[in-house]
Scaffold this active site. Structure first.
Site, PDB file in Angstrom:
ATOM      1  N   GLU A  26       0.828  -1.218   0.000  1.00  0.00           N
ATOM      2  CA  GLU A  26       0.000   0.000   0.000  1.00  0.00           C
ATOM      3  C   GLU A  26       0.858   1.264   0.000  1.00  0.00           C
ATOM      4  OE1 GLU A  26      -1.532   1.730   3.528  1.00  0.00           O
ATOM      5  OE2 GLU A  26      -1.112  -0.054   4.731  1.00  0.00           O
ATOM      6  N   LYS A  87      -5.554  10.711   0.969  1.00  0.00           N
ATOM      7  CA  LYS A  87      -5.663   9.339   1.500  1.00  0.00           C
ATOM      8  C   LYS A  87      -6.893   8.692   0.860  1.00  0.00           C
ATOM      9  CE  LYS A  87      -6.965   6.949   5.735  1.00  0.00           C
ATOM     10  NZ  LYS A  87      -7.597   7.200   7.031  1.00  0.00           N
ATOM     11  N   VAL A 107      -5.359   0.107   2.928  1.00  0.00           N
ATOM     12  CA  VAL A 107      -5.469  -1.348   2.797  1.00  0.00           C
ATOM     13  C   VAL A 107      -6.662  -1.701   1.896  1.00  0.00           C
ATOM     14  CG1 VAL A 107      -6.016  -3.470   4.075  1.00  0.00           C
ATOM     15  CG2 VAL A 107      -4.326  -1.854   4.985  1.00  0.00           C
ATOM     16  N   ASP A 139     -16.927   4.413  14.347  1.00  0.00           N
ATOM     17  CA  ASP A 139     -15.725   4.462  13.518  1.00  0.00           C
ATOM     18  C   ASP A 139     -15.147   3.056  13.322  1.00  0.00           C
ATOM     19  OD1 ASP A 139     -13.461   5.053  12.121  1.00  0.00           O
ATOM     20  OD2 ASP A 139     -12.714   6.575  13.513  1.00  0.00           O
ATOM     21  N   SER A 141     -13.171   0.885  10.289  1.00  0.00           N
ATOM     22  CA  SER A 141     -12.483   1.093   9.006  1.00  0.00           C
ATOM     23  C   SER A 141     -13.126   0.313   7.865  1.00  0.00           C
ATOM     24  CB  SER A 141     -11.027   0.659   9.143  1.00  0.00           C
ATOM     25  OG  SER A 141     -10.371   0.756   7.894  1.00  0.00           O
ATOM     26  N   ALA A 142     -13.160   0.950   6.703  1.00  0.00           N
ATOM     27  CA  ALA A 142     -13.614   0.276   5.479  1.00  0.00           C
ATOM     28  C   ALA A 142     -12.679  -0.878   5.108  1.00  0.00           C
ATOM     29  CB  ALA A 142     -13.710   1.273   4.337  1.00  0.00           C
ATOM     30  N   ASP A 143     -11.496  -0.927   5.730  1.00  0.00           N
ATOM     31  CA  ASP A 143     -10.604  -2.081   5.503  1.00  0.00           C
ATOM     32  C   ASP A 143     -11.338  -3.381   5.839  1.00  0.00           C
ATOM     33  OD1 ASP A 143      -8.615  -0.264   4.943  1.00  0.00           O
ATOM     34  OD2 ASP A 143      -7.392  -0.709   6.711  1.00  0.00           O
ATOM     35  N   LYS A 160      -2.908  -2.298  15.586  1.00  0.00           N
ATOM     36  CA  LYS A 160      -2.341  -1.324  16.513  1.00  0.00           C
ATOM     37  C   LYS A 160      -3.370  -1.041  17.597  1.00  0.00           C
ATOM     38  CE  LYS A 160       0.648   1.509  14.536  1.00  0.00           C
ATOM     39  NZ  LYS A 160       1.022   2.514  13.557  1.00  0.00           N
TER      40      LYS A 160
HETATM   41  N1  PSU Z   1      -2.768   1.434  10.811  1.00  0.00           N
HETATM   42  C1  PSU Z   1      -1.434   1.467  10.953  1.00  0.00           C
HETATM   43  N2  PSU Z   1      -0.694   2.026   9.972  1.00  0.00           N
HETATM   44  C2  PSU Z   1      -1.254   2.563   8.834  1.00  0.00           C
HETATM   45  C3  PSU Z   1      -2.675   2.501   8.693  1.00  0.00           C
HETATM   46  C4  PSU Z   1      -3.373   1.934   9.696  1.00  0.00           C
HETATM   47  O1  PSU Z   1      -0.915   0.998  11.957  1.00  0.00           O
HETATM   48  O2  PSU Z   1      -0.541   3.082   7.961  1.00  0.00           O
HETATM   49  C5  PSU Z   1      -3.306   3.053   7.442  1.00  0.00           C
HETATM   50  C6  PSU Z   1      -3.547   1.922   6.425  1.00  0.00           C
HETATM   51  O3  PSU Z   1      -3.401   2.452   5.135  1.00  0.00           O
HETATM   52  C7  PSU Z   1      -5.011   1.580   6.674  1.00  0.00           C
HETATM   53  C8  PSU Z   1      -5.591   2.933   6.966  1.00  0.00           C
HETATM   54  O4  PSU Z   1      -5.647   0.963   5.577  1.00  0.00           O
HETATM   55  O5  PSU Z   1      -4.604   3.581   7.752  1.00  0.00           O
HETATM   56  C9  PSU Z   1      -6.906   2.842   7.691  1.00  0.00           C
HETATM   57  O6  PSU Z   1      -7.497   4.100   7.775  1.00  0.00           O
HETATM   58  P1  PSU Z   1      -8.977   4.218   8.364  1.00  0.00           P
HETATM   59  O7  PSU Z   1      -8.867   3.858   9.797  1.00  0.00           O
HETATM   60  O8  PSU Z   1      -9.324   5.656   8.161  1.00  0.00           O
HETATM   61  O9  PSU Z   1      -9.843   3.302   7.571  1.00  0.00           O
HETATM   62 MN    MN Z   2     -12.461   5.643  10.313  1.00  0.00          MN
END
Ligand code: PSU
Ligand code: MN
Length: 302
Positions: A26, A87, A107, A139, A141-143, A160
């Site tokens: 990524e 992003k 991701v 909240d 993540s869309a991941d 994390k």
């Molecule tokens: N968590 C980490 N390092 C990162 C990310 C998440 O420890 O770099 C990044 C990754 O690209 C992940 C994104 O897909 O943040 C998730 O963002 P969000 O929570 O807004 O979906």
């Molecule tokens: Mn989010």
């Protein structure tokens, strides 16, 4: 079709056509997850780690209305240095592509593009998940939704602890995602090999991991297999120390009313700047460690 928007680096195209092992990587981690110049050094070292295992790296990003699959060194430098990189998660894809805005893929977006290019495995540091307090903020993540949809295996160092690890594991179960920890019983938490949670599955051999991935897709089950790879033990950071940084990062985010897609980059940046070099060091070595494992699995998948 997304396929019409792919711009694949010749080396990667050759690997796809000849069924060689490929590992997707990524770019959000480069543009929004780590400070310059360590981000570029890391991106290059990660690609090197993939090559060392006999696979081809394909870092993914958005530029000029195209989904780049495989970045040149110039591209990597651009995404590491440039300040105004968007992003890009799944919902951002239409806007940045329509407007030819440069974007670093999360991701979720990386997986979707990788799958369309025919790539089966992806390595990152940490995935997005269910945030602490998601009961109120919603909240998530869309991941995670992407992982239930797209047939690309994901290697990460667990999640994390800016996230709620327990809720993230529950959500992964809801989404039908097998979670395998490589070589130990406990699910790791990025900076630490421990999390206090048992891993749903443990597998000790790369070939066995590849077998589970192939079997999942053979069964016609959609989505990812999440492989959690504990970081090298000599790189672990004291969880209590990390927790103090996370607590103050969360308090600061709250004070500044940080919401939506800004939350994760804000927390990552806060931790990176307020902790000493130790956490960045751990971050770099765990990504390389994950890329190495992903490359081994890529070879086994073939
Ligand atoms: N968590 C980490 N390092 C990162 C990310 C998440 O420890 O770099 C990044 C990754 O690209 C992940 C994104 O897909 O943040 C998730 O963002 P969000 O929570 O807004 O979906
Ligand atoms: Mn989010």
């Amino acid at each position: 079709m997304l396929n019409n928007y792919l711009q694949i680096l010749p080396e990667v195209k050759d690997a796809i056509n000849n069924n060689k092992p490929i590992v997707a990587l990524e770019s959000t981690i480069i543009s929004h997850g780590m400070p310059w110049p360590k981000n570029i050094e890391t991106a290059l070292a990660v690609e090197e780690a993939v090559r060392k295992e006999g696979a081809i790296p394909a870092t993914i990003a958005i530029m000029n209305g195209k989904c780049l699959v495989g970045l040149s060194t110039d591209d990597l430098n651009y995404f590491g240095k440039e300040k105004n990189i968007c992003k890009v998660s799944i919902r951002d894809l239409p806007y940045v592509i329509a407007n030819k805005i440069p974007g670093a893929t999360t991701v979720a977006a990386t997986m979707r593009i990788a799958a369309n290019a025919g790539i089966k495995i992806f390595a990152t540091g940490g995935i997005g998940g269910v945030h602490r307090g998601a009961q109120d903020s919603m909240d998530i993540s869309a991941d995670l939704t992407e992982m239930s949809n797209t047939n690309v295996a994901v290697v990460s160092a667990g999640v994390k602890s800016i996230l709620d690890i327990g809720l993230t594991l529950e959500y992964l179960e809801t989404m039908g995602i097998p979670v395998i920890t490589f070589g130990q019983d406990e699910f790791p938490s990025f900076y630490s090999s421990k999390s206090g949670f048992n891993s749903p599955l443990r597998i000790d051999h790369v070939y066995e991991i590849a077998k589970v991935c192939n079997t999942k897709w053979d069964l016609g089950l959609k989505g990812t297999v999440l492989i959690a790879n504990p970081l090298p033990s000599n790189k672990e950071v004291d969880p209590e120390l990390i927790e103090t940084y996370i607590k103050s990062a969360l308090a600061e985010a709250d004070k500044l009313s940080i919401t939506g897609k800004e939350v994760t980059p804000f927390l990552l940046k806060y931790i990176a700047t307020h902790s000493n070099g130790e956490s960045l060091d751990a971050n770099i070595s765990l990504i390389i460690n994950n890329a190495t494992l992903a490359a081994k699995i890529a070879v086994a998948l073939n």
